[in-house]
Motif scaffolding. Sequence first.
Motif, PDB file in Angstrom:
ATOM      1  N   LYS A 156       0.600  -1.156  -0.049  1.00  0.00           N
ATOM      2  CA  LYS A 156       0.190   0.024   0.089  1.00  0.00           C
ATOM      3  C   LYS A 156       0.847   1.329   0.083  1.00  0.00           C
ATOM      4  O   LYS A 156       1.832   1.434   0.664  1.00  0.00           O
ATOM      5  CB  LYS A 156      -0.851   0.054   1.269  1.00  0.00           C
ATOM      6  N   ALA A 157       0.280   2.067  -0.761  1.00  0.00           N
ATOM      7  CA  ALA A 157       1.026   3.537  -0.674  1.00  0.00           C
ATOM      8  C   ALA A 157       0.862   3.996   0.665  1.00  0.00           C
ATOM      9  O   ALA A 157       0.014   3.999   1.474  1.00  0.00           O
ATOM     10  CB  ALA A 157       0.337   4.608  -1.815  1.00  0.00           C
ATOM     11  N   TRP A 182       1.387  11.250  -0.954  1.00  0.00           N
ATOM     12  CA  TRP A 182       1.602   9.673  -0.914  1.00  0.00           C
ATOM     13  C   TRP A 182       3.011   9.589  -1.413  1.00  0.00           C
ATOM     14  O   TRP A 182       3.439  10.098  -2.548  1.00  0.00           O
ATOM     15  CB  TRP A 182       0.227   9.489  -1.679  1.00  0.00           C
ATOM     16  N   GLU A 229      -4.128   5.637  -7.207  1.00  0.00           N
ATOM     17  CA  GLU A 229      -5.440   5.034  -6.668  1.00  0.00           C
ATOM     18  C   GLU A 229      -5.408   5.462  -5.241  1.00  0.00           C
ATOM     19  O   GLU A 229      -6.451   5.623  -4.824  1.00  0.00           O
ATOM     20  CB  GLU A 229      -5.217   3.789  -6.884  1.00  0.00           C
ATOM     21  N   ALA A 230      -4.177   5.513  -4.546  1.00  0.00           N
ATOM     22  CA  ALA A 230      -4.494   5.859  -3.149  1.00  0.00           C
ATOM     23  C   ALA A 230      -4.981   7.186  -3.041  1.00  0.00           C
ATOM     24  O   ALA A 230      -5.778   7.526  -1.991  1.00  0.00           O
ATOM     25  CB  ALA A 230      -3.127   6.062  -2.409  1.00  0.00           C
ATOM     26  N   GLN A 231      -4.482   8.219  -3.719  1.00  0.00           N
ATOM     27  CA  GLN A 231      -4.982   9.615  -3.808  1.00  0.00           C
ATOM     28  C   GLN A 231      -6.615   9.718  -4.102  1.00  0.00           C
ATOM     29  O   GLN A 231      -7.125  10.489  -3.434  1.00  0.00           O
ATOM     30  CB  GLN A 231      -4.238  10.442  -4.818  1.00  0.00           C
ATOM     31  N   HIS A 245       1.060   7.679   3.238  1.00  0.00           N
ATOM     32  CA  HIS A 245       0.514   8.896   3.294  1.00  0.00           C
ATOM     33  C   HIS A 245       1.579   9.794   4.514  1.00  0.00           C
ATOM     34  O   HIS A 245       1.548   9.219   5.613  1.00  0.00           O
ATOM     35  CB  HIS A 245      -0.962   9.222   3.510  1.00  0.00           C
ATOM     36  N   GLN A 261      -8.896   7.230  -3.460  1.00  0.00           N
ATOM     37  CA  GLN A 261      -9.593   6.516  -2.207  1.00  0.00           C
ATOM     38  C   GLN A 261      -9.438   7.511  -1.333  1.00  0.00           C
ATOM     39  O   GLN A 261     -10.518   7.852  -0.505  1.00  0.00           O
ATOM     40  CB  GLN A 261      -8.741   5.347  -1.754  1.00  0.00           C
ATOM     41  N   ALA A 262      -8.500   8.197  -0.967  1.00  0.00           N
ATOM     42  CA  ALA A 262      -8.381   9.288   0.099  1.00  0.00           C
ATOM     43  C   ALA A 262      -9.412  10.411  -0.187  1.00  0.00           C
ATOM     44  O   ALA A 262     -10.037  10.964   0.625  1.00  0.00           O
ATOM     45  CB  ALA A 262      -6.949   9.691   0.243  1.00  0.00           C
TER      46      ALA A 262
END
Length: 409
Positions: free
Chosen positions: A150-151, A160, A251-253, A153, A255-256
């Motif tokens: 996982k990325a 990220w 993708e992490a951005q 933060h 989702q956040a």
Amino acid sequence: MLRLVPFLLLFSGACTGFQWTDTIGDGPQLEVCSGDPVKLYWYFNLTQGERLKVIEWKHQARGKHGHLVASYEEENFVPTADFSGRVSHGGTGAIELSCATVLDTGRHTVVVTTVDAAQSLSVHRRSVAVMINDSPKTKSGGLETRQEQKAFHDATTKEWHVRLSCGHFSDRGHPPLDVVWKTPDDGQLSSSDFSDGHFHLLVPNPVKGGNYSCGLPSNTPANKCLPQRSALYTDVTVYVDEVSARFALQEAQLQALKMQVENESQLLQAHLDVARLQVGFHASLGKETTLSDGDHLRSFSVVSNDGQAFNRLSGEFTAPVNGTYFFVGSTGTHTSSHHANMALMKDGIKVSETYLMQVGRNYDSSTVMGSCHAVLHLKNGQKVWLECTYDSTFWRGTVFSGFLISADN
């Protein structure tokens, strides 16, 4: 295994009186590997007519008080309990500590007290800083590195990152060491943090793909105590795929951002629910009631009770939300020489009060009225009620009302 041994410094003293010889003196720091002996070779000569009174060896760890290691007096060498069994006398001022530990790090001192022919005391002192180096240790005996799935933060920069880990360390050694990260373009980076036995690296953005390696720094004190063929000397490498890494960050951005929108939507809905909340009540006693000092006015007849925050049996209003409220209590008496005294109470604290008493025969058929009221800020769960403040008889027309002016945001 590479071992560090203390050097000897020859001291050239005067030809008469006490003289140090073959001593490590007040020179630079002495470095020893954990498990090896600490050889403190302090020697001295006495001149004719001079005799030894006592020798004391002391140790002082950094930031702590010094304590005695051993003493020599009347030809008896006596170690203290903490060093018994691992300290030996090496002649005159010399001692040797076997199986050194990091607890032996600090300043070691020898104090020699002599007496001359005139019975005058002289004190001679030598000391040296000793560093006990201990090699790092990992659970597998070597280094392991990987890219976390996982990325990560970074709360400081709000960015990220792809995060790499290197470990698994059970001991960082003494002095504690860091690892060195090498980038695909042969640059070097320091670890971002250390936790759970792993050093972590937040790969700088934009991510550059390629091999990232993790290794122990060269020429550090703890490194020098590793066995010559230790697997910890070997760097380990992890490959970072640039395309998939940047996709994972995006993708992490997203989702956040989605979670942020959902949280803000829930908060907005909560504010709307509070804004639409209607709280208010109006109630009366309905019959003449006699009470004692401290009694609650209760058993009201409810006319309205929006929000159901008023309990007619207990006569208490309980705030359903944090906010500003208005309350009023009104009462009276129409009987000569009767009191009708009450107070508006907030969690047992008097905030407003009325004092009524009808006197004189000419007023027996009249009613004397009074009220107590207040604007109060209440927290969720706080209570408000009317309370008798003197033995009183309250008229049947006694009423209690209140409503929410505005809820807190």
